[in-house]
Design a protein around this motif. Structure first.
Motif, PDB file in Angstrom:
ATOM      1  N   GLY A   1      48.144  36.376 -35.568  1.00 16.71           N
ATOM      2  CA  GLY A   1      49.461  36.886 -35.198  1.00 16.71           C
ATOM      3  C   GLY A   1      49.440  37.571 -33.841  1.00 16.71           C
ATOM      4  N   SER A   2      48.377  38.313 -33.563  1.00 20.47           N
ATOM      5  CA  SER A   2      48.256  38.979 -32.264  1.00 20.47           C
ATOM      6  C   SER A   2      48.113  37.964 -31.141  1.00 20.47           C
ATOM      7  CB  SER A   2      47.040  39.907 -32.265  1.00 20.47           C
ATOM      8  OG  SER A   2      47.210  40.930 -33.182  1.00 20.47           O
ATOM      9  N   LEU A   3      47.286  36.946 -31.367  1.00 23.11           N
ATOM     10  CA  LEU A   3      47.109  35.919 -30.346  1.00 23.11           C
ATOM     11  C   LEU A   3      48.396  35.138 -30.118  1.00 23.11           C
ATOM     12  CD1 LEU A   3      43.560  34.624 -31.267  1.00 23.11           C
ATOM     13  CD2 LEU A   3      44.214  36.081 -29.353  1.00 23.11           C
ATOM     14  N   LEU A   4      49.122  34.871 -31.189  1.00 22.08           N
ATOM     15  CA  LEU A   4      50.387  34.167 -31.060  1.00 22.08           C
ATOM     16  C   LEU A   4      51.374  34.984 -30.235  1.00 22.08           C
ATOM     17  CD1 LEU A   4      51.924  31.641 -31.914  1.00 22.08           C
ATOM     18  CD2 LEU A   4      52.708  32.895 -33.917  1.00 22.08           C
TER      19      LEU A   4
ATOM     20  N   ALA B   1      44.416  41.048 -25.440  1.00 23.45           N
ATOM     21  CA  ALA B   1      44.324  40.348 -26.726  1.00 23.45           C
ATOM     22  C   ALA B   1      43.184  40.909 -27.556  1.00 23.45           C
ATOM     23  CB  ALA B   1      44.123  38.853 -26.499  1.00 23.45           C
ATOM     24  N   GLU B   2      42.045  41.157 -26.931  1.00 25.42           N
ATOM     25  CA  GLU B   2      40.902  41.715 -27.651  1.00 25.42           C
ATOM     26  C   GLU B   2      41.222  43.093 -28.218  1.00 25.42           C
ATOM     27  OE1 GLU B   2      37.815  41.627 -24.724  1.00 25.42           O
ATOM     28  OE2 GLU B   2      37.503  39.466 -24.917  1.00 25.42           O
ATOM     29  N   GLU B   3      41.890  43.918 -27.439  1.00 27.79           N
ATOM     30  CA  GLU B   3      42.237  45.263 -27.908  1.00 27.79           C
ATOM     31  C   GLU B   3      43.254  45.208 -29.048  1.00 27.79           C
ATOM     32  OE1 GLU B   3      40.752  48.154 -27.212  1.00 27.79           O
ATOM     33  OE2 GLU B   3      39.392  46.922 -26.041  1.00 27.79           O
ATOM     34  N   ARG B   4      44.208  44.284 -28.951  1.00 24.05           N
ATOM     35  CA  ARG B   4      45.186  44.136 -30.035  1.00 24.05           C
ATOM     36  C   ARG B   4      44.500  43.686 -31.322  1.00 24.05           C
ATOM     37  NH1 ARG B   4      50.495  41.321 -27.287  1.00 24.05           N
ATOM     38  NH2 ARG B   4      51.177  43.148 -26.124  1.00 24.05           N
TER      39      ARG B   4
END
Length: 61
Positions: A50-53, A12-15
């Motif tokens: 959006g990435s976290l979702l 998630a952090e990298e995204r």
């Protein structure tokens, strides 16, 4: 396959970092071209959410 919370957090952090880099690059391109008003602070926020979702709602295999 077992769920690895540490690996999921790192992913998630990298995204998020990728989306922020992409947003900054697009902003710089627009600014260099002298385009219309540059988007505000909310664009990176929307990209992060959006990435976290995407991590929360994963397709089932």
């Amino acid at each position: 396959m077992l769920f690895d919370p540490y690996l999921a957090q790192r992913l998630a952090e990298e995204r998020i970092k990728d989306r922020l880099r992409e947003a900054e690059q697009e902003r710089l391109i627009r600014a260099a071209k002298g385009s219309q008003k540059v988007r505000g602070w909310w664009t990176p926020l929307v990209l992060m959410l959006g990435s976290l979702l995407g991590l929360v709602i994963r397709p089932q295999s």
